[in-house]
Design a protein around this motif. Sequence first.
Motif, short mmCIF file in Angstrom:
data_model
loop_
_atom_site.label_atom_id
_atom_site.label_comp_id
_atom_site.label_asym_id
_atom_site.label_seq_id
_atom_site.Cartn_x
_atom_site.Cartn_y
_atom_site.Cartn_z
N SER A 39 0.84 -1.21 0.00
CA SER A 39 0.00 0.00 0.00
C SER A 39 0.87 1.25 0.00
CB SER A 39 -0.91 0.00 1.23
OG SER A 39 -0.12 0.03 2.41
N TYR A 40 0.19 2.39 -0.11
CA TYR A 40 0.82 3.70 0.01
C TYR A 40 0.11 4.46 1.12
CZ TYR A 40 3.10 2.66 -4.39
OH TYR A 40 3.86 2.05 -5.36
N ILE A 41 0.92 5.13 1.96
CA ILE A 41 0.40 5.84 3.13
C ILE A 41 1.06 7.21 3.19
CG2 ILE A 41 0.19 5.79 5.65
CD1 ILE A 41 0.51 2.76 5.51
N CYS A 42 0.31 8.22 3.60
CA CYS A 42 0.86 9.57 3.75
C CYS A 42 2.08 9.55 4.67
CB CYS A 42 -0.21 10.51 4.33
SG CYS A 42 0.42 12.15 4.72
N SER A 43 3.18 10.12 4.22
CA SER A 43 4.41 10.08 5.01
C SER A 43 4.31 10.90 6.28
CB SER A 43 5.60 10.55 4.17
OG SER A 43 5.38 11.85 3.67
N ASN A 44 3.46 11.93 6.31
CA ASN A 44 3.26 12.69 7.55
C ASN A 44 2.56 11.84 8.60
OD1 ASN A 44 4.53 15.14 7.27
ND2 ASN A 44 2.77 16.18 6.35
N TYR A 45 1.65 10.99 8.15
CA TYR A 45 1.00 10.08 9.09
C TYR A 45 1.99 9.01 9.56
CZ TYR A 45 -1.97 6.31 10.83
OH TYR A 45 -2.53 5.33 11.61
N GLN A 46 2.77 8.52 8.61
CA GLN A 46 3.71 7.44 8.89
C GLN A 46 4.79 7.85 9.88
OE1 GLN A 46 3.46 4.41 7.83
NE2 GLN A 46 5.41 3.54 8.48
N SER A 47 5.28 9.10 9.75
CA SER A 47 6.44 9.50 10.55
C SER A 47 6.10 10.41 11.72
CB SER A 47 7.48 10.18 9.66
OG SER A 47 6.92 11.34 9.07
N ARG A 48 5.13 11.32 11.54
CA ARG A 48 4.92 12.32 12.60
C ARG A 48 3.46 12.43 13.05
NH1 ARG A 48 8.42 14.45 8.96
NH2 ARG A 48 6.80 15.60 7.86
N LYS A 50 0.95 13.68 11.69
CA LYS A 50 0.37 15.01 11.46
C LYS A 50 -0.75 14.98 10.42
CE LYS A 50 4.43 17.72 12.78
NZ LYS A 50 5.43 18.72 12.34
N CYS A 51 -1.09 13.81 9.93
CA CYS A 51 -2.13 13.70 8.92
C CYS A 51 -2.79 12.34 9.07
CB CYS A 51 -1.52 13.87 7.52
SG CYS A 51 -2.74 14.10 6.20
N THR A 52 -3.89 12.13 8.35
CA THR A 52 -4.50 10.80 8.34
C THR A 52 -3.74 9.91 7.37
OG1 THR A 52 -6.06 11.54 6.65
CG2 THR A 52 -6.76 11.71 8.97
N ALA A 53 -4.02 8.62 7.39
CA ALA A 53 -3.20 7.66 6.65
C ALA A 53 -3.28 7.83 5.14
CB ALA A 53 -3.60 6.25 7.03
N HIS A 54 -4.48 8.18 4.62
CA HIS A 54 -4.69 8.21 3.17
C HIS A 54 -4.26 6.88 2.56
CE1 HIS A 54 -5.25 12.42 4.00
NE2 HIS A 54 -5.63 12.63 2.77
N TYR A 55 -4.54 5.81 3.28
CA TYR A 55 -4.14 4.47 2.87
C TYR A 55 -4.81 4.08 1.55
CZ TYR A 55 -4.49 -0.67 2.87
OH TYR A 55 -4.48 -2.00 2.51
N ILE A 56 -4.01 3.60 0.60
CA ILE A 56 -4.56 3.06 -0.63
C ILE A 56 -3.67 1.90 -1.07
CG2 ILE A 56 -3.29 4.68 -2.13
CD1 ILE A 56 -5.80 4.63 -3.99
N ARG A 57 -4.29 0.78 -1.45
CA ARG A 57 -3.51 -0.38 -1.87
C ARG A 57 -2.80 -0.09 -3.18
NH1 ARG A 57 -6.15 -5.24 -2.97
NH2 ARG A 57 -8.16 -4.18 -3.25
#
Length: 241
Positions: A39-48, A50-57
């Motif tokens: 999947s792909y996930i927002c890097s701001n969510y992943q690291s800090r 500061k955002c929602t995941a925006h998860y998409i396969r």
Amino acid sequence: MPTKGCGIAQHFTILAYCADCGAKLYHHRSITLTKEQESYICSNYQSRKKCTAHYIRAVVLEQLVLQNLQRVVAYAQEDENEFVRRVMENKTAVQRAEQEQAKRKLEKQERRISELDRIIQQLYEDRVSGALSAERFAKLSGGYEKEQEELKQSAKELQAIVNTIETQAVNVQSFLKIVRKYTAPTELTPALLREFVEKIVVHAPDKSSGHRTQRIDVHYNFIGEIDFSPEYSRVSRQTTA
């Protein structure tokens, strides 16, 4: 030698951005995940956080980008004149209003720049003739020259806005040259992404309808976004008590 899948993933990590915070999407993969699970996930969510995941396969993102590309290429190949008209109109109302406003402001500034040239020239003549003291001359000429410099810089920026339509027309033709190199694309490849895509904007999932829908916006090289963005839709699983 990298696999095709790896090449696609590498390009998506360069091209894909979060619609809410603008950060790049992080490619989530591991040896324990299948291709279907990557999947792909927002890097701001992943690291800090500061955002929602925006998860998409990953497979879904590839599917949506390919569908978008297929629609745009098919449209351009079927009727180039209509495609050019639509691309140009895609920027229309607001942008044209901004351009007209910029043009009027530019004309006003150019008149003021010419007027300042005459004022500064008169100041020099008054200084030479002794009608103006050195101190007074320095103060007045310095203020006028500063204003003129600021106006010249602003005029350059306004001229760029005024020129946008002409630039767009050239850009559409550049995009069509790329389209003519390809038949209808049947699979997504690194070469297609390089040639066609400037960036991909991934929106947060929406579950308000009872379905999980997710929108992406594909921005193309030379022409920007064309409103052919499909949505991924999946029925949300309902849990029972």
